[in-house]
Write an enzyme that holds these catalytic residues in place. Structure first.
Site, PDB file in Angstrom:
ATOM      1  N   GLY A   9      32.584  32.179  22.784  1.00  0.00           N
ATOM      2  CA  GLY A   9      32.843  32.968  21.591  1.00  0.00           C
ATOM      3  C   GLY A   9      32.901  34.462  21.808  1.00  0.00           C
ATOM      4  O   GLY A   9      33.261  35.204  20.886  1.00  0.00           O
ATOM      5  N   PRO A  13      38.323  42.072  27.747  1.00  0.00           N
ATOM      6  CA  PRO A  13      39.638  42.694  27.909  1.00  0.00           C
ATOM      7  C   PRO A  13      40.475  41.917  28.917  1.00  0.00           C
ATOM      8  O   PRO A  13      39.943  41.300  29.841  1.00  0.00           O
ATOM      9  CB  PRO A  13      39.305  44.090  28.441  1.00  0.00           C
ATOM     10  CG  PRO A  13      37.877  44.325  28.075  1.00  0.00           C
ATOM     11  CD  PRO A  13      37.232  42.977  28.130  1.00  0.00           C
ATOM     12  N   TYR A  48      29.773  44.712  47.392  1.00  0.00           N
ATOM     13  CA  TYR A  48      30.559  45.944  47.462  1.00  0.00           C
ATOM     14  C   TYR A  48      29.669  47.149  47.765  1.00  0.00           C
ATOM     15  O   TYR A  48      30.161  48.203  48.142  1.00  0.00           O
ATOM     16  CB  TYR A  48      31.303  46.198  46.148  1.00  0.00           C
ATOM     17  CG  TYR A  48      32.269  45.114  45.730  1.00  0.00           C
ATOM     18  CD1 TYR A  48      32.592  44.044  46.571  1.00  0.00           C
ATOM     19  CD2 TYR A  48      32.852  45.149  44.472  1.00  0.00           C
ATOM     20  CE1 TYR A  48      33.459  43.050  46.169  1.00  0.00           C
ATOM     21  CE2 TYR A  48      33.734  44.162  44.057  1.00  0.00           C
ATOM     22  CZ  TYR A  48      34.036  43.110  44.904  1.00  0.00           C
ATOM     23  OH  TYR A  48      34.898  42.135  44.496  1.00  0.00           O
TER      24      TYR A  48
END
Length: 282
Positions: A9, A13, A48
């Site tokens: 829900g 983006p 990273y």
């Protein structure tokens, strides 16, 4: 910006910025530039070694934390103590929750680590869970043991390898695909395919922008990485045109079943042995 509604829900983006292979100072600036130019999704990872920098870039931007979709990933060497690792990654990022947490590689005790992520989700430390680089058989193994469905699977995906079979498997769970190497690892042969050149001319866009728009229209979320502010702007400037059904069908014909990355079992065992040096992050 356009958004995807996930199987829990929440919304994410369709386009964000990735920080793979960025040194801390580079990641901080890229995050700042991205957020300053309308991005609201940031992708990083333990491996990273730039999570602290990502957190600094977010703060510098002035964008409210609740308006940023923040993603990170647990590396296999921390799976055995994933509860602690989650708290540590939140501390490095300077936040009390992440919007999406992935398991980065399918090696080690990934089932146990996924259960730790479920505990973190129930505690409000994580909003959505995901699997990165997991093949279908190992996704099935995690699914058999899980309580919370993965919201995302992050894999290599591009017009030469659109992950059609994987998407068919994931569809009943409502699990979305997040594409890395969305431009085919910068392969000029892919980027310069005639179909993209013609569509770029039609819409006044670059070939890369057409490919990124294709991704978002077929349901992929993309996280192209760049340290160049002009490229960062271009990569998100893809929502002012729409490819037609015929154009999408033409792009589908580009599929070659070609991928640029496949981890051997030896490579996966090597990933398990690699421990990120978080002291390298200033």
């Amino acid at each position: 910006m356009e958004y995807i509604t996930l199987n829990n829900g929440t919304k994410a983006p369709l386009c964000g910025i990735g920080t793979f292979l960025m040194q801390p100072a580079e990641a901080e600036q890229a995050v700042y530039d991205a957020l300053s130019n309308g991005y609201r999704m940031i992708d990083t990872a333990n491996a990273y070694m730039n999570e602290r920098a990502v957190g600094r870039g977010m703060k510098r931007s002035g964008v409210k934390r609740e308006d940023i979709y923040l993603i990170t990933k647990l590396w296999p060497s921390v799976y055995a103590d994933a509860d602690k690792a989650i708290d540590e990654t939140l501390s490095r990022l300077g936040t009390d929750y992440v919007d999406l947490l992935f398991l980065h590689q399918p090696v080690g005790d990934y089932v146990g680590a996924y259960k730790a992520m479920e505990r973190a989700a129930k505690a409000g430390k994580v909003r959505s869970l995901g699997l990165s680089n997991f093949p279908e058989d190992k996704i099935k193994e995690v699914v058999a043991a899980m309580e919370i469905k993965p919201a995302f699977v992050q894999v290599e995906a591009h017009p030469y390898y659109p992950q059609t079979a994987l998407k068919a498997y994931l569809k009943p769970m409502g699990t979305a695909v997040m594409a890395w190497y969305p431009l085919g690892h910068g392969d000029k042969s892919l980027v310069n395919e005639d179909v993209f050149t013609k569509l770029a001319q039609k819409y006044g866009k670059s070939n890369a922008q057409v490919i990124l728009r294709w991704h978002t229209q077929v349901g992929d979320v993309v996280i192209p990485g760049s340290k160049n502010v002009d490229h960062i702007r271009d990569n998100i400037n893809i929502f002012d045109f729409t490819l037609t059904d015929d154009e999408l069908a033409a792009i589908a014909k580009v599929d070659q079943g070609k991928r640029y990355y496949t981890a051997s079992e030896e490579a996966l065992q090597g990933y398990l042995q690699f421990a990120p040096d978080f002291n390298e992050q200033p």
